[in-house]
Design a protein around this motif. Structure first.
Motif, PDB file in Angstrom:
ATOM      1  N   PHE A  98      11.454   4.419 -25.854  1.00 18.06           N
ATOM      2  CA  PHE A  98      11.404   3.124 -25.782  1.00 18.06           C
ATOM      3  C   PHE A  98      11.060   1.672 -24.799  1.00 18.06           C
ATOM      4  CE2 PHE A  98      15.015   5.377 -28.352  1.00 18.06           C
ATOM      5  CZ  PHE A  98      13.811   4.944 -29.626  1.00 18.06           C
ATOM      6  N   GLY A  99      11.249   1.779 -23.636  1.00 17.03           N
ATOM      7  CA  GLY A  99      10.952   0.643 -23.031  1.00 17.03           C
ATOM      8  C   GLY A  99      12.323   1.147 -22.206  1.00 17.03           C
ATOM      9  N   ASP A 100      12.139   0.259 -20.815  1.00 17.40           N
ATOM     10  CA  ASP A 100      13.115  -0.101 -20.045  1.00 17.40           C
ATOM     11  C   ASP A 100      14.644  -0.534 -21.199  1.00 17.40           C
ATOM     12  OD1 ASP A 100      11.597   0.877 -18.172  1.00 17.40           O
ATOM     13  OD2 ASP A 100      11.064  -0.609 -17.398  1.00 17.40           O
ATOM     14  N   GLY A 101      14.986  -0.194 -20.760  1.00 16.42           N
ATOM     15  CA  GLY A 101      16.435  -0.827 -20.896  1.00 16.42           C
ATOM     16  C   GLY A 101      16.786  -2.418 -20.434  1.00 16.42           C
ATOM     17  N   VAL A 102      17.366  -3.211 -21.830  1.00 15.32           N
ATOM     18  CA  VAL A 102      17.590  -4.752 -21.543  1.00 15.32           C
ATOM     19  C   VAL A 102      18.766  -4.593 -21.684  1.00 15.32           C
ATOM     20  CG1 VAL A 102      15.026  -4.899 -21.413  1.00 15.32           C
ATOM     21  CG2 VAL A 102      16.376  -5.537 -23.936  1.00 15.32           C
ATOM     22  N   PRO A 103      19.545  -5.322 -20.883  1.00 23.48           N
ATOM     23  CA  PRO A 103      20.843  -6.255 -22.291  1.00 23.48           C
ATOM     24  C   PRO A 103      20.366  -6.578 -23.497  1.00 23.48           C
ATOM     25  CG  PRO A 103      20.538  -7.511 -19.491  1.00 23.48           C
ATOM     26  CD  PRO A 103      18.889  -6.636 -20.109  1.00 23.48           C
ATOM     27  N   PHE A 104      21.355  -6.129 -24.210  1.00 18.81           N
ATOM     28  CA  PHE A 104      21.788  -7.051 -26.420  1.00 18.81           C
ATOM     29  C   PHE A 104      20.620  -8.303 -26.020  1.00 18.81           C
ATOM     30  CE2 PHE A 104      23.716  -8.162 -30.041  1.00 18.81           C
ATOM     31  CZ  PHE A 104      23.195  -7.496 -30.259  1.00 18.81           C
ATOM     32  N   ASP A 105      21.496  -9.394 -25.479  1.00 20.91           N
ATOM     33  CA  ASP A 105      20.413 -10.783 -25.328  1.00 20.91           C
ATOM     34  C   ASP A 105      19.163 -10.497 -25.372  1.00 20.91           C
ATOM     35  OD1 ASP A 105      23.114 -11.792 -26.327  1.00 20.91           O
ATOM     36  OD2 ASP A 105      23.645 -12.880 -24.609  1.00 20.91           O
ATOM     37  N   THR A 106      18.777 -10.360 -24.244  1.00 25.33           N
ATOM     38  CA  THR A 106      17.067  -9.644 -24.023  1.00 25.33           C
ATOM     39  C   THR A 106      16.532  -9.114 -24.897  1.00 25.33           C
ATOM     40  OG1 THR A 106      17.820  -9.878 -21.633  1.00 25.33           O
ATOM     41  CG2 THR A 106      15.715  -9.517 -22.237  1.00 25.33           C
ATOM     42  N   LEU A 107      17.965  -8.095 -25.607  1.00 29.41           N
ATOM     43  CA  LEU A 107      16.896  -7.498 -26.446  1.00 29.41           C
ATOM     44  C   LEU A 107      16.379  -8.063 -27.749  1.00 29.41           C
ATOM     45  CD1 LEU A 107      17.141  -4.042 -27.790  1.00 29.41           C
ATOM     46  CD2 LEU A 107      17.366  -5.566 -29.656  1.00 29.41           C
ATOM     47  N   ARG A 108      17.281  -9.594 -28.302  1.00 29.23           N
ATOM     48  CA  ARG A 108      17.578 -10.378 -29.238  1.00 29.23           C
ATOM     49  C   ARG A 108      16.179 -11.002 -28.738  1.00 29.23           C
ATOM     50  NH1 ARG A 108      22.897 -12.451 -30.114  1.00 29.23           N
ATOM     51  NH2 ARG A 108      22.047 -13.621 -31.558  1.00 29.23           N
ATOM     52  N   THR A 109      16.278 -11.839 -27.976  1.00 27.98           N
ATOM     53  CA  THR A 109      15.756 -13.018 -27.310  1.00 27.98           C
ATOM     54  C   THR A 109      14.149 -12.091 -28.062  1.00 27.98           C
ATOM     55  OG1 THR A 109      16.658 -13.849 -26.159  1.00 27.98           O
ATOM     56  CG2 THR A 109      14.505 -14.523 -25.824  1.00 27.98           C
ATOM     57  N   SER A 110      13.529 -10.840 -26.671  1.00 29.25           N
ATOM     58  CA  SER A 110      12.254 -10.055 -27.299  1.00 29.25           C
ATOM     59  C   SER A 110      12.018  -9.927 -28.387  1.00 29.25           C
ATOM     60  CB  SER A 110      12.012  -9.299 -25.995  1.00 29.25           C
ATOM     61  OG  SER A 110      12.747  -7.935 -26.391  1.00 29.25           O
ATOM     62  N   LEU A 111      12.660  -9.525 -29.330  1.00 29.41           N
ATOM     63  CA  LEU A 111      12.176  -9.586 -30.530  1.00 29.41           C
ATOM     64  C   LEU A 111      11.578 -10.593 -31.609  1.00 29.41           C
ATOM     65  CD1 LEU A 111      12.271  -6.530 -32.292  1.00 29.41           C
ATOM     66  CD2 LEU A 111      14.443  -7.485 -33.243  1.00 29.41           C
ATOM     67  N   ARG A 112      12.296 -11.212 -31.104  1.00 25.35           N
ATOM     68  CA  ARG A 112      11.429 -12.393 -32.047  1.00 25.35           C
ATOM     69  C   ARG A 112      10.633 -12.707 -31.616  1.00 25.35           C
ATOM     70  NH1 ARG A 112      15.481 -17.661 -33.736  1.00 25.35           N
ATOM     71  NH2 ARG A 112      13.238 -19.113 -34.556  1.00 25.35           N
ATOM     72  N   GLU A 113      10.195 -12.718 -30.176  1.00 23.81           N
ATOM     73  CA  GLU A 113       8.864 -13.612 -29.298  1.00 23.81           C
ATOM     74  C   GLU A 113       7.743 -13.060 -30.033  1.00 23.81           C
ATOM     75  OE1 GLU A 113       9.853 -13.318 -24.988  1.00 23.81           O
ATOM     76  OE2 GLU A 113      10.862 -15.111 -25.257  1.00 23.81           O
ATOM     77  N   HIS A 114       7.752 -11.451 -29.815  1.00 26.58           N
ATOM     78  CA  HIS A 114       7.356 -10.186 -30.346  1.00 26.58           C
ATOM     79  C   HIS A 114       6.722 -10.319 -31.785  1.00 26.58           C
ATOM     80  CE1 HIS A 114       7.555  -8.413 -26.333  1.00 26.58           C
ATOM     81  NE2 HIS A 114       6.632  -7.729 -26.341  1.00 26.58           N
ATOM     82  N   ILE A 115       7.649 -11.041 -32.814  1.00 32.61           N
ATOM     83  CA  ILE A 115       7.921 -10.732 -33.880  1.00 32.61           C
ATOM     84  C   ILE A 115       7.152 -11.871 -34.435  1.00 32.61           C
ATOM     85  CG2 ILE A 115       8.817 -11.283 -36.595  1.00 32.61           C
ATOM     86  CD1 ILE A 115      10.923  -9.680 -35.372  1.00 32.61           C
ATOM     87  N   THR A 116       7.254 -13.387 -34.269  1.00 35.16           N
ATOM     88  CA  THR A 116       6.414 -14.235 -33.711  1.00 35.16           C
ATOM     89  C   THR A 116       4.858 -14.379 -33.817  1.00 35.16           C
ATOM     90  OG1 THR A 116       8.735 -14.900 -33.271  1.00 35.16           O
ATOM     91  CG2 THR A 116       6.524 -16.773 -32.622  1.00 35.16           C
ATOM     92  N   THR A 117       5.033 -13.315 -32.360  1.00 32.75           N
ATOM     93  CA  THR A 117       3.200 -13.720 -32.148  1.00 32.75           C
ATOM     94  C   THR A 117       2.656 -12.082 -33.329  1.00 32.75           C
ATOM     95  OG1 THR A 117       4.148 -13.503 -30.012  1.00 32.75           O
ATOM     96  CG2 THR A 117       1.678 -12.564 -30.631  1.00 32.75           C
ATOM     97  N   ALA A 118       3.253 -11.937 -33.503  1.00 36.08           N
ATOM     98  CA  ALA A 118       2.515 -10.652 -34.553  1.00 36.08           C
ATOM     99  C   ALA A 118       2.457 -11.531 -36.054  1.00 36.08           C
ATOM    100  CB  ALA A 118       3.614  -9.798 -35.251  1.00 36.08           C
ATOM    101  N   LEU A 119       3.095 -12.271 -36.639  1.00 35.53           N
ATOM    102  CA  LEU A 119       3.491 -13.395 -37.573  1.00 35.53           C
ATOM    103  C   LEU A 119       1.664 -14.312 -37.370  1.00 35.53           C
ATOM    104  CD1 LEU A 119       7.050 -14.119 -38.479  1.00 35.53           C
ATOM    105  CD2 LEU A 119       5.214 -12.712 -39.784  1.00 35.53           C
ATOM    106  N   GLU A 120       1.461 -15.228 -35.818  1.00 30.78           N
ATOM    107  CA  GLU A 120       0.645 -15.727 -35.601  1.00 30.78           C
ATOM    108  C   GLU A 120      -0.553 -15.222 -36.034  1.00 30.78           C
ATOM    109  OE1 GLU A 120       1.587 -17.511 -32.038  1.00 30.78           O
ATOM    110  OE2 GLU A 120       3.116 -18.249 -32.437  1.00 30.78           O
ATOM    111  N   ALA A 121      -0.850 -13.394 -35.165  1.00 33.79           N
ATOM    112  CA  ALA A 121      -1.807 -12.672 -34.724  1.00 33.79           C
ATOM    113  C   ALA A 121      -2.010 -12.118 -36.577  1.00 33.79           C
ATOM    114  CB  ALA A 121      -1.804 -11.607 -34.593  1.00 33.79           C
ATOM    115  N   GLN A 122      -1.372 -12.402 -37.738  1.00 36.11           N
ATOM    116  CA  GLN A 122      -1.789 -12.286 -38.631  1.00 36.11           C
ATOM    117  C   GLN A 122      -1.727 -13.443 -39.847  1.00 36.11           C
ATOM    118  OE1 GLN A 122       1.994 -10.618 -41.119  1.00 36.11           O
ATOM    119  NE2 GLN A 122       2.611  -8.818 -39.790  1.00 36.11           N
ATOM    120  N   ALA A 123      -1.787 -14.029 -39.257  1.00 37.40           N
ATOM    121  CA  ALA A 123      -1.854 -15.580 -39.895  1.00 37.40           C
ATOM    122  C   ALA A 123      -3.370 -15.848 -39.969  1.00 37.40           C
ATOM    123  CB  ALA A 123      -0.890 -17.008 -39.513  1.00 37.40           C
TER     124      ALA A 123
END
Length: 384
Positions: free
Chosen positions: A359-384
């Motif tokens: 899964f990659g380097d372990g990160v704090p839980f807050d960082t996981l949530r933040t990075s997840l949102r960023e990657h989903i946003t990027t994926a949605l922009e690419a789909q658009a």
């Protein structure tokens, strides 16, 4: 609708002696998996705990309620907004809800089933009659029903869904127009290993006993077990966005709140007797575009206790993910993990390395949530 995007959550969590979710005998729920008996917590129990956790963080209008007492709740709202007493507003509430054709329960005023709705949705129904409630209260039942028959009561329940309803959906078998397809699926939590049912024999002493009195004031038993659990949930982001009226930002907020609450919540069964609240030792998130994938097959062969269970369970999960990815040719959009294992400790070194590989380097839980949102946003922009 947004293109397919699924967020899988895989959690390993150890709980001490507890009875989080009891069966009809009062004992912890169990299931046979891989030929051995496992501890089990039903998906319904953990969904309710999750829902109550994130509702507690939200303003009252944004919360959701599940109840049979819909008529009573609507009566209260109409009384509050108009100043009329409940005897006057009760018939108005009954007439409004009569439009929906809800099956009635055995108790007067109750529905035959629990109805899940947003507080703001019921406020909107009450607002339909606020300006004319006094006039409506003076009408006989038949005239009252005729006076409100064209008000958009059903529309109020079909739009403006709160996060709870958007995530977990609503099923009303006899009124399909009120149904909301769930965006979340939650698996029954299952121990990664074999468990044994145990019993706590307890006695309670009467504090007012006389000196010459002996014995207990009460004797009883409570069933319990302890377990390292595998928990799994998946969120269909397209369905969630659709349930929230196409609002991507609100859907991202809802997803973030769900992840936080699913990770931090726990069913409350016998919590005063066992104080069982713990935090997960592993939370792994996988963003996919094909389908959700539950990795419980990692534990079909029960984990054997050597130096504890949670590190071995987390390692088994990472290995299963890597195997499934290789065999099926999966290419997830993003993976991330937050965990408590470290390469500095010899007994967790292999586990930490396996998790990093998967899964990659372990990160704090807050960082996981933040990075997840960023990657989903990027994926949605690419789909658009």
């Amino acid at each position: 609708m947004t293109q397919r995007l699924y967020i899988d959550l895989h959690i390993v969590q150890t709980v001490p002696p507890a009875n989080l979710n009891r069966d009809d005998q009062g004992n912890p729920k169990e299931a046979v998996y891989g030929g051995v008996r496992r501890s089990r917590i039903s998906s319904q129990a953990w969904k309710r705990a999750t829902r109550r956790h994130f509702d507690a963080q939200a303003p009252q209008p944004d919360r959701a309620t599940r109840t049979r007492r819909l008529a009573s709740e609507l009566t209260t709202r109409i009384s509050r907004s108009t100043g009329l007493d409940r005897e006057e507003t009760g018939p108005i509430a009954a007439a409004l809800l009569g439009q929906l054709g809800l099956s009635q329960g055995k108790k007067a005023g109750d529905t035959a089933y629990l109805l899940f709705y947003g507080n703001a949705q019921l406020d909107a129904v009450a607002a339909l009659v606020t300006d004319r409630a006094a006039d409506l209260a003076a009408l006989e039942d038949k005239a009252l029903a005729e006076a409100v028959k064209d008000l958009p009561v059903a529309d109020a329940f079909q739009t403006g869904h709160p996060v709870g309803v958007a995530l977990f959906g609503r099923m009303v078998a006899d009124i399909p127009k009120l149904n909301v397809d769930a965006a979340v699926q939650v698996a029954h939590a299952l121990s990664t290993h074999e468990t044994q049912l145990e019993f706590d024999y307890f006695t309670a002493v009467d504090d007012q006993n006389e000196r010459d009195e002996t014995g207990a004031g009460m004797i009883g038993t409570i069933g319990f077990n302890s377990a390292t659990l595998y928990r799994y949930a998946t969120v269909g982001f397209a369905q969630l966005t659709d349930n929230l009226g196409g609002d991507t930002d609100t859907a991202l907020d809802a997803l973030d709140r769900f992840i936080d609450s699913f990770a931090r919540s726990a069913p409350t069964g016998y919590q005063n007797a066992f104080a069982h609240r713990t935090r997960p030792s592993l939370i792994a998130a996988v963003v996919r575009t094909d389908q959700p994938v539950n990795l419980v097959s990692a534990f079909e062969e029960p984990v054997a206790a050597r130096a504890g269970l949670q590190a071995a369970s987390a390692r088994r999960l990472a290995e299963e993910y890597l195997t499934a990815t290789r065999i099926w040719g999966d290419a997830p959009l993003y993976t991330a993990a937050s965990h408590t294992f470290t390469t500095r400790e010899s007994h967790t070194k292999d586990t930490a390395e396996a998790l990093t590989h998967a899964f990659g380097d372990g990160v704090p839980f807050d960082t996981l949530r933040t990075s997840l949102r960023e990657h989903i946003t990027t994926a949605l922009e690419a789909q658009a």
